[in-house]
Design a protein around this motif. Structure first.
Motif, mmCIF file in Angstrom:
data_model
loop_
_atom_site.group_PDB
_atom_site.id
_atom_site.type_symbol
_atom_site.label_atom_id
_atom_site.label_comp_id
_atom_site.label_asym_id
_atom_site.label_seq_id
_atom_site.Cartn_x
_atom_site.Cartn_y
_atom_site.Cartn_z
ATOM 1 N N ARG A 24 0.806 -1.217 0.000
ATOM 2 C CA ARG A 24 0.000 0.000 0.000
ATOM 3 C C ARG A 24 0.836 1.261 0.000
ATOM 4 N N ALA A 31 -7.892 7.166 0.709
ATOM 5 C CA ALA A 31 -9.023 6.258 0.772
ATOM 6 C C ALA A 31 -9.131 5.642 2.164
ATOM 7 N N VAL A 74 -16.474 2.275 2.118
ATOM 8 C CA VAL A 74 -15.262 2.805 1.506
ATOM 9 C C VAL A 74 -15.520 4.222 1.027
ATOM 10 N N VAL A 77 -11.907 7.320 -2.369
ATOM 11 C CA VAL A 77 -11.247 6.836 -3.583
ATOM 12 C C VAL A 77 -11.451 7.827 -4.723
ATOM 13 N N ARG A 81 -7.758 4.919 -8.696
ATOM 14 C CA ARG A 81 -8.046 3.500 -8.868
ATOM 15 C C ARG A 81 -7.502 2.725 -7.671
ATOM 16 N N VAL A 82 -8.231 1.721 -7.239
ATOM 17 C CA VAL A 82 -7.809 0.888 -6.122
ATOM 18 C C VAL A 82 -6.784 -0.123 -6.624
ATOM 19 N N ALA A 85 -6.425 -3.936 -1.634
ATOM 20 C CA ALA A 85 -7.314 -3.802 -0.483
ATOM 21 C C ALA A 85 -7.188 -5.069 0.348
ATOM 22 N N ILE A 186 -6.599 0.154 2.271
ATOM 23 C CA ILE A 186 -6.753 0.357 0.832
ATOM 24 C C ILE A 186 -5.555 1.125 0.294
ATOM 25 N N THR A 188 -4.325 3.171 -3.229
ATOM 26 C CA THR A 188 -4.841 3.745 -4.467
ATOM 27 C C THR A 188 -3.698 4.317 -5.291
#
Length: 544
Positions: A24, A31, A74, A77, A81-82, A85, A186, A188
């Motif tokens: 991450r 996020a 969630v 965001v 874009r994720v 997770a 998360i 991103t």
């Protein structure tokens, strides 16, 4: 001692944790994943609601099956874009809370009430497994990979079902528990953009600077070019036949001046007047540290700047003793800027790897340090900062926050500051000629140098927070057994790999540390880190 070898450490959990959560740091945004409801339902109490219970259970035993439902919200965001997770659940404290199956997550409807749901009223769940975790030990953190299930902002519901072939139930801590509550983490990244890729060849150093760029000075270089511009890297430019799709790294996504470094620098890149928000792209640059180039990267000026990539290769004799290296006082990078970010730097064979000096708020992520002859990160000026998703694979001392008398007399005080180290792998390496006698002439210090180690009330060092790290040592350092431990602070689910004789020599908080003698835990975590980061360390040297 706090050796917990009696409780089996699940390699699957450790490997999965680092495969999912270390990533991450790649491109974290703002996020947030909030587990806003969790409840278990039980076949042997079909009309009872357990929404206020502090524990969550999954059991496959006929007649007493149990399923846990979770609802996650969630936000933040937006247009990002994720990229990853992970739902983190901590196994409860009792030894029987673990299981040969951490469970499987399925998608579930969200039309249920945490304080009303029962076995009788439970909704049907989707048959497809979204994520599963293998064997888990008590107190361990299980990380369920939901990267393909979380697509953006919204509410998501899941059902946790046991897959134990032996009917061995697993018990996790719920939102009402006193330890780690369920958490969705998360990562991103910026959406991909279309940019023009150009190339040029230069046989000598050159510099072009816009009116708002920072000033910089360099000494002799070989096959090196510099360019500075204020053109935002997120702009989209399309020319027929010459476009390509790229992802802009977060470090370069601002609108400050952009400095691009390429080639091999045998002298220092010294820029003490960086403009606010300056972005330095050093992914194609190699900096040679040596007795005549003690600080190959030395920066100062305004805050909010960022260095992306770069490789610092020390040219020092690798047989030099600690005192020889320490006597000439050198570092891979030193900086004075506040809110400074280092992303993806590779450093090998220097005295100190990274040296923040003032300004505070530093961030180091995706860094790879090896054969650092004193402190991998020397924070003796007592700044607040973050080390995230980094590999410190060979430190004499890992982290220092022990100010010299002159630093103390200058008024530096870290008592109201926080130094967070998370998702990071840290190994102490025995090196030639340590600062103290050893039978084989090799040695290292401890994981931490701290001001007034035995007097934390009066210590000037920052507060410490350790989350989800793996530490490795194979011998007691020359500082002594009592200094091999961890300074007081906020500690959460770390692993100590101890390869020395007997028990780990210093006390460790049992509720936060798992001690293992299995070298594979470290090796697997390192292999995973390297595999995930090589593609991002464009041009960085993987070996000295």
């Amino acid at each position: 001692m706090n050796d917990r070898r009696g409780s089996t450490l699940s390699l699957a959990v450790v490997g999965g944790l680092f495969a999912l959560l270390l990533s991450r740091g790649v491109a974290s945004g703002q996020a947030v994943g909030l587990v806003e409801a969790d409840v278990s339902v039980r076949e042997d109490a079909p009309a009872t609601n357990f929404g206020a219970a502090s524990l969550l259970v999954a059991d496959s035993t006929p007649g007493r099956q149990a399923v846990t439902f979770l609802r996650v919200r969630v936000s933040g965001v937006g247009g990002l874009r994720v990229t990853a997770a992970a739902l983190r659940l901590q196994v409860a404290t009792p030894a029987g809370a673990g299981s040969d199956s951490g469970g499987a997550l399925h998608a579930a409807p969200c039309g249920w009430d945490e304080l009303a749901l029962t076995w009788q009223s439970r909704p049907a769940v989707d048959a497809q497994v979204l994520a599963r975790v293998g064997p888990v030990a008590h107190k361990a953190i299980a990380a369920f990979d939901l990267g393909d299930a979380i697509g953006g902002d919204g509410v998501y519901c899941f059902a946790l079902v046991s897959e134990s072939p032996s009917g061995d139930d697993v018990t996790y801590i719920g939102r009402e528990g006193k330890l780690s509550a369920p958490e969705l983490r998360i990562a991103t990244a910026l959406a991909t953009t279309t940019t023009v890729v150009t190339s040029s060849t230069s046989t000598s150093s050159s510099s072009s600077t816009s009116s708002t760029s920072s000033t910089m000075t360099t000494t002799s270089t070989t096959s090196t070019s510099f360019s500075t511009t204020t053109t935002p890297t997120t702009a989209t430019t399309v020319l027929a036949g010459s476009t390509t799709t790229t992802t802009v790294p977060p470090c370069l996504s601002g609108d400050g001046p952009l400095v691009t470094l390429t080639g091999t620098l045998s002298g220092a890149y010294n820029s003490q007047s960086l403009a606010a928000g300056t972005r330095i792209d050093a992914r194609a640059a190699t900096f040679l540290a040596s007795p005549t180039n003690l600080y190959p990267i030395s920066l100062g000026g305004a805050g909010g700047c960022c260095l992306l990539g770069g490789t610092v290769l020390g040219q020092y004799d690798r047989t030099w003793t600690w005192s020889q290296m320490h006597g000439i006082n050198n570092a891979g990078i030193a900086f004075l800027n506040g809110d400074f970010t280092i992303d993806g730097l590779r450093v090998d064979d220097v005295e100190d790897g990274i040296r923040p000096r003032q300004g505070g708020g530093f961030t180091v992520r995706n860094a790879w340090l090896s054969y650092v002859r004193d402190d991998c990160v020397e924070n003796d000026h007592l700044q607040d900062g973050l080390i995230d998703d980094s590999l410190l694979d060979g430190c004499y001392v890992a982290f220092s926050a022990r100010p010299s008398p002159s630093i103390i007399s200058s008024g530096y005080d870290g008592r109201n500051k926080l130094w967070t180290i998370r998702n990071t792998l840290v190994r102490l390496e025995p090196m030639p000629g340590p600062d103290g006698p050893t039978p084989d002439g090799l040695g290292h210090g401890g994981f931490f140098k701290w001001h007034l180690w035995g007097d934390p009330v009066n210590s000037l060092s920052p507060k410490l927070a350790l989350h989800d790290n793996v530490f490795l040592a194979e011998r007691v350092g020359v500082v002594g057994a009592d200094r091999m431990g961890i300074p007081p602070g906020e500690l959460l689910e770390c692993v100590m790999v101890w390869l020395g004789p007997g028990d780990f020599p210093a006390p460790l908080p049992a509720e936060c540390f798992t001690v293992t003698t299995d070298r594979a835990v470290w090796d697997n975590a390192v292999a995973d880190w390297v595999a995930r980061h090589l593609s991002r360390l464009d041009g960085a040297k993987t070996q000295p």
